[in-house]
Write a protein that holds these residues in place. Structure first.
Motif, PDB file in Angstrom:
ATOM      1  N   PRO A  87      36.859  38.359  37.474  1.00 12.59           N
ATOM      2  CA  PRO A  87      35.773  37.432  37.275  1.00 12.59           C
ATOM      3  C   PRO A  87      35.194  37.105  38.498  1.00 12.59           C
ATOM      4  O   PRO A  87      35.858  36.858  39.348  1.00 12.59           O
ATOM      5  N   ASN A  88      33.871  37.024  38.767  1.00 15.47           N
ATOM      6  CA  ASN A  88      33.262  36.585  39.739  1.00 15.47           C
ATOM      7  C   ASN A  88      33.523  37.679  40.990  1.00 15.47           C
ATOM      8  O   ASN A  88      33.191  37.239  42.084  1.00 15.47           O
ATOM      9  N   GLY A  89      33.802  38.875  40.464  1.00  9.59           N
ATOM     10  CA  GLY A  89      34.041  39.966  41.563  1.00  9.59           C
ATOM     11  C   GLY A  89      35.342  39.805  42.364  1.00  9.59           C
ATOM     12  O   GLY A  89      35.401  40.664  43.421  1.00  9.59           O
ATOM     13  N   THR A  90      36.017  38.983  41.985  1.00 11.79           N
ATOM     14  CA  THR A  90      37.208  38.723  42.984  1.00 11.79           C
ATOM     15  C   THR A  90      38.454  39.499  42.354  1.00 11.79           C
ATOM     16  O   THR A  90      38.515  39.548  41.196  1.00 11.79           O
ATOM     17  N   GLU A 177      39.129  41.189  29.826  1.00  9.51           N
ATOM     18  CA  GLU A 177      38.346  40.338  30.837  1.00  9.51           C
ATOM     19  C   GLU A 177      37.046  40.154  30.336  1.00  9.51           C
ATOM     20  O   GLU A 177      36.016  39.733  30.830  1.00  9.51           O
TER      21      GLU A 177
END
Length: 178
Positions: A87-90, A177
């Protein structure tokens, strides 16, 4: 009982004659077989060998990538930790089956050729008709007619089973996800 495809005299083709020396061809009764029976026998042998190879390859694949868990008795995939976007590119560390990381391929036979020289003999059928039989013991010197036979097999594309398994695992990995 008469066998229309195999005109073996008693003892012909028996284990006692298997592997007999060429020099004693006169002491062996002729080993006659029809062309359809010869093709069926060769085909069955090739298919059996290919099936045995496929079974062995599958057993090796399962043992390498999906060993049995000694506690549960179930297959569990060997995994490696790989950072995947979360999530959020992390990045999130995920256990990815080693099966997905390997380059899978299969060995296939593109072409398989059998060549043989056989004698030709005429056989009278029970109904009075005649058929042409192949004499597998004839070398050409002891018979009038001979035939050079070539049987060719071509491989086909491997089944897409591994690719489907791979796709399913990838979908399951990404599905948590979404």
């Amino acid at each position: 009982m008469a066998d229309p495809d195999h005109d073996h005299e008693p003892g012909a083709g028996a284990a006692s004659n298997a592997g007999a020396e060429k020099g004693d061809a006169a002491s062996r009764p002729p080993s006659l077989i029809s062309l359809p029976a010869l093709l069926e026998t060769v085909h069955a042998s090739v298919v059996g060998q290919v099936r045995a190879h496929s079974d062995s390859a599958l057993e090796q694949l399962l043992a390498r990538y999906f060993p049995l868990d000694p506690q549960t008795g179930r297959m569990t995939p060997k995994t490696v930790q790989v950072p995947l976007p979360g999530p959020n590119g992390t990045p999130v560390m995920r256990d990815v089956p080693l099966f997905l990381m390997a380059n899978h391929h299969d060995v296939t036979i593109d072409s398989f050729v059998i060549r043989m020289k056989t004698g030709l003999r005429e056989k009278t059928q029970p109904d009075g008709g005649s058929s042409l039989m192949l004499d597998l013991n004839a070398t050409g010197a002891d018979t009038q007619a001979t035939a050079d036979i070539e049987i060719q097999f071509r491989g086909t594309s491997a089944a897409q089973g591994i690719a489907r398994i791979n796709d399913t695992i990838v979908k399951q990995l990404g599905g948590d996800e979404r």
